[in-house]
Enzyme design. Sequence first.
Site, PDB file in Angstrom:
ATOM      1  N   ASN A  16       0.806  -1.217   0.000  1.00  0.00           N
ATOM      2  CA  ASN A  16       0.000   0.000   0.000  1.00  0.00           C
ATOM      3  C   ASN A  16       0.847   1.279   0.000  1.00  0.00           C
ATOM      4  O   ASN A  16       0.306   2.375   0.072  1.00  0.00           O
ATOM      5  CB  ASN A  16      -0.990   0.001   1.172  1.00  0.00           C
ATOM      6  CG  ASN A  16      -0.305  -0.025   2.521  1.00  0.00           C
ATOM      7  OD1 ASN A  16       0.862  -0.375   2.628  1.00  0.00           O
ATOM      8  ND2 ASN A  16      -1.035   0.327   3.550  1.00  0.00           N
ATOM      9  N   CYS A  17       2.155   1.165  -0.114  1.00  0.00           N
ATOM     10  CA  CYS A  17       3.043   2.325  -0.193  1.00  0.00           C
ATOM     11  C   CYS A  17       3.007   2.880  -1.622  1.00  0.00           C
ATOM     12  O   CYS A  17       3.176   2.141  -2.591  1.00  0.00           O
ATOM     13  CB  CYS A  17       4.462   1.903   0.181  1.00  0.00           C
ATOM     14  SG  CYS A  17       5.721   3.140  -0.148  1.00  0.00           S
TER      15      CYS A  17
END
Length: 119
Positions: A16-17
């Site tokens: 999710n970065c």
Amino acid sequence: MTDSTMFTMKMYGIPNCDTVRKARKFLDEKQISYDFHDFKKQGLSLEIIQQWLEQQPLEILLNKRSTSWKQLDDHQKDSLTNGTDLSILVEIPTLIKRPVLDTGSKLIVGFNNQIYDEL
């Protein structure tokens, strides 16, 4: 060279970065094969971190702008920056700048279009 001796690049990060997403999208669009290692779910070993430090200095690997860094106490920050307690990186892998891409011949920390273009 047989398939068993070929090295598959390995990307370390968290899915999710945003920066990891950009790097993965770049590799996918260029059809560059890699394995993804979610170090938040799959963890990291001290041995892997020490191997990375043979190729990149701690200043490059450590993400001092992360929320995780800001939550550390001064003793932990000192232990990390002087390299006396790297186990903190094993416990809190989000302290590592993302993504980390092991190409087999070099270690790339962070995402940069120009550097990835050379792959």
